[in-house]
Design an enzyme around this catalytic site. Structure first.
Site, PDB file in Angstrom:
ATOM      1  N   TYR A 192       7.773 -10.415  -1.819  1.00  0.00           N
ATOM      2  CA  TYR A 192       6.763 -11.001  -0.933  1.00  0.00           C
ATOM      3  C   TYR A 192       5.865 -12.004  -1.663  1.00  0.00           C
ATOM      4  O   TYR A 192       5.171 -12.790  -1.025  1.00  0.00           O
ATOM      5  CB  TYR A 192       5.876  -9.915  -0.317  1.00  0.00           C
ATOM      6  CG  TYR A 192       6.584  -8.900   0.533  1.00  0.00           C
ATOM      7  CD1 TYR A 192       7.921  -9.050   0.905  1.00  0.00           C
ATOM      8  CD2 TYR A 192       5.915  -7.763   0.981  1.00  0.00           C
ATOM      9  CE1 TYR A 192       8.561  -8.092   1.684  1.00  0.00           C
ATOM     10  CE2 TYR A 192       6.545  -6.811   1.762  1.00  0.00           C
ATOM     11  CZ  TYR A 192       7.868  -6.975   2.108  1.00  0.00           C
ATOM     12  OH  TYR A 192       8.502  -6.024   2.872  1.00  0.00           O
ATOM     13  N   HIS A 252      14.624  -2.387  -2.760  1.00  0.00           N
ATOM     14  CA  HIS A 252      14.347  -3.156  -1.542  1.00  0.00           C
ATOM     15  C   HIS A 252      15.598  -3.331  -0.663  1.00  0.00           C
ATOM     16  O   HIS A 252      15.537  -3.204   0.556  1.00  0.00           O
ATOM     17  CB  HIS A 252      13.779  -4.524  -1.928  1.00  0.00           C
ATOM     18  CG  HIS A 252      12.992  -5.184  -0.847  1.00  0.00           C
ATOM     19  ND1 HIS A 252      12.007  -6.092  -1.092  1.00  0.00           N
ATOM     20  CD2 HIS A 252      13.040  -5.067   0.502  1.00  0.00           C
ATOM     21  CE1 HIS A 252      11.486  -6.513   0.042  1.00  0.00           C
ATOM     22  NE2 HIS A 252      12.101  -5.902   1.026  1.00  0.00           N
TER      23      HIS A 252
END
Length: 275
Positions: A48, A106
């Site tokens: 992110y 992730h």
């Protein structure tokens, strides 16, 4: 219904703040505001590129670090030997914290050495860098193979919302004592306008978004992390926690009957969702 979920591996609030695309001063302000409103879980990831913003927001909020559950994630191309620890240490540095409450893989990487990856993750827990470990975007059979390695996993974070079934995954996570954390829980805003959702919302004096979130939050072992930058949205999402136990059997049946095949996050590097 408790506002938190407690398992042998972790205790997490049912509702947390997703921070994907929250960046810069506005992102920091959003994190600060959420914490002051009562949020006690923050979800970020190295990918992110906003961990510094999330960490700054946590620090500026005045809420004690120990009172907030912080999740971050290692990207799928950082799963090689030695890379997971380096990625975790870098995330800790950017967040300005000594530990993560939850650290996730992730996305699964094609051809990854799953036992070694999970052993490396477990070592982070043994050494105190993280309190619990888990995965994200693991379909049901891959999650079964991960659990068979024998490393305790606290959570699997996946896309889950009113119009995407995750029953196959829940059949794995619940017996394993894992939390299923729902990202994109509002279907990128597309769920709230559904006529069935709107009718239920009107009966409860709620919004469509609150109904969609409440449908998730009332489920055993399910948490949700909607992204919300504006105070109005953050408050609205918090209201879904109180709404969840008020949904009637008729409400739930009507929501259960909606289509459950609308996947909205499907990148090129995705796993085989039917695995």
């Amino acid at each position: 219904m408790s506002d938190t979920i407690t398992t042998p591996q972790i205790t997490l609030p049912r509702l947390g703040l997703g921070t994907f695309r929250l960046d810069g001063p506005a992102g920091q302000a959003a994190v600060e505001r959420a914490l002051r409103l009562g949020y006690r879980a923050l979800d970020t990831a190295e990918r992110y590129e906003n961990e510094e913003v999330v960490g700054a927001g946590l620090k500026a909020s005045g809420v004690a670090r120990a009172d907030v559950k912080v999740t971050s994630k290692v990207w799928w191309d950082h799963l090689g030997p030695g890379q997971i620890r380096a990625a975790c240490e870098a995330s800790l540095g950017r967040l300005g914290t000594d530990y993560l409450d939850l650290y996730l893989v992730h996305w699964p990487a094609p051809g990854m050495d799953l036992p070694r990856v999970l052993a490396d993750m477990a070592r982070l827990k043994e050494e105190g860098l993280v309190r619990a470990i888990g995965v994200a975007n693991f379909p049901a059979n891959l999650l079964r193979r991960a659990l068979a390695v024998g490393v305790p996993l606290a959570a699997n974070q996946v896309e889950y919302h009113l119009m995407l079934s995750q029953n196959r995954l829940l059949a794995v996570t619940r017996p394993a004592g894992m939390i299923l954390t729902a990202y994109t829980p509002l279907g990128k805003g597309k769920l709230a306008s559904d006529p069935t959702v709107q009718a239920i919302a009107a009966r409860h004096g709620a919004t469509g978004g609150q109904v969609a979130l409440a449908w998730l939050l009332r489920q055993d072992g399910v948490a949700a992390i909607p992204k919300a930058a504006r105070e109005e949205s953050q408050r609205e999402n918090l209201g879904a926690v109180a709404l969840a136990p008020k949904l009637t059997a008729e409400d739930v049946a009507a929501l259960d009957a909606l289509p459950k095949d609308q996947r909205m996050v499907n990148p090129d590097f995705r796993p085989d969702w039917n695995d």
